[in-house]
Design a protein around this motif. Structure first.
Motif, PDB file in Angstrom:
ATOM      1  N   MET A   1       0.847  -1.192   0.000  1.00  0.00           N
ATOM      2  CA  MET A   1       0.000   0.000   0.000  1.00  0.00           C
ATOM      3  C   MET A   1       0.882   1.241   0.000  1.00  0.00           C
ATOM      4  O   MET A   1       1.880   1.323   0.718  1.00  0.00           O
ATOM      5  N   ASP A   2       0.483   2.216  -0.774  1.00  0.00           N
ATOM      6  CA  ASP A   2       1.232   3.462  -0.877  1.00  0.00           C
ATOM      7  C   ASP A   2       0.882   4.348   0.317  1.00  0.00           C
ATOM      8  O   ASP A   2      -0.276   4.734   0.498  1.00  0.00           O
ATOM      9  N   LYS A   5      -0.528   7.846  -0.557  1.00  0.00           N
ATOM     10  CA  LYS A   5      -1.923   7.791  -0.982  1.00  0.00           C
ATOM     11  C   LYS A   5      -2.844   7.641   0.228  1.00  0.00           C
ATOM     12  O   LYS A   5      -3.906   8.262   0.309  1.00  0.00           O
ATOM     13  N   TYR A   6      -2.409   6.835   1.214  1.00  0.00           N
ATOM     14  CA  TYR A   6      -3.178   6.639   2.446  1.00  0.00           C
ATOM     15  C   TYR A   6      -3.330   7.957   3.205  1.00  0.00           C
ATOM     16  O   TYR A   6      -4.420   8.301   3.655  1.00  0.00           O
ATOM     17  N   LEU A   7      -2.228   8.689   3.358  1.00  0.00           N
ATOM     18  CA  LEU A   7      -2.285   9.980   4.050  1.00  0.00           C
ATOM     19  C   LEU A   7      -3.184  10.966   3.315  1.00  0.00           C
ATOM     20  O   LEU A   7      -3.930  11.728   3.931  1.00  0.00           O
TER      21      LEU A   7
END
Length: 127
Positions: A1-2, A5-7
């Motif tokens: 998972m990036d 991108k999550y943040l």
């Protein structure tokens, strides 16, 4: 998972949640123990206007110098205010002492509960 991108998605959710928040504003109206009748009505009308706008109101009786001896006058002033504003606003905090000054906090009544009186039912007798 990036992680970036999550943040980004987390920040986007927080920003979206902030859009739907309601900012609660507390307005303060100060009285003196020797406030004249016209001034009292004028300030009461301000409180009514603030409550209709949806703001909370903090009513304070402010004493100066030797006026502090007559705390009963300040208490009576706030009690009178509570009685007169019962239809427009709900009392969130009954009149109490906050330091040397008595205060009362009013909040606007919800839209559905604005002075709804029960309807009278007329009964008819069959004779």
């Amino acid at each position: 998972m990036d992680y970036g991108k999550y943040l980004y998605q987390l920040n986007k959710k927080l920003h979206e949640a902030k859009k739907h928040q309601k900012n609660i504003v507390v307005k303060e109206v100060k009285f003196r123990p020797n406030t004249d009748e016209h001034d009292y009505e004028f300030k009461k009308n301000h409180i009514i206007r603030f409550l209709k706008q949806g703001d909370k109101v903090k009513a304070t009786v402010f004493f100066r110098g030797r006026e502090i001896v007559h705390q009963s006058i300040g208490r009576a002033l706030l009690d009178r205010l509570v009685e007169e504003l019962a239809e427009i606003g709900a009392v969130e905090a009954r009149p109490k002492m906050e330091g040397p000054n008595p205060i009362a906090i009013f909040s606007p009544k919800p839209a559905g509960t604005a002075s709804t009186k029960p309807k009278k039912v007329h009964e008819t007798k069959d004779t």
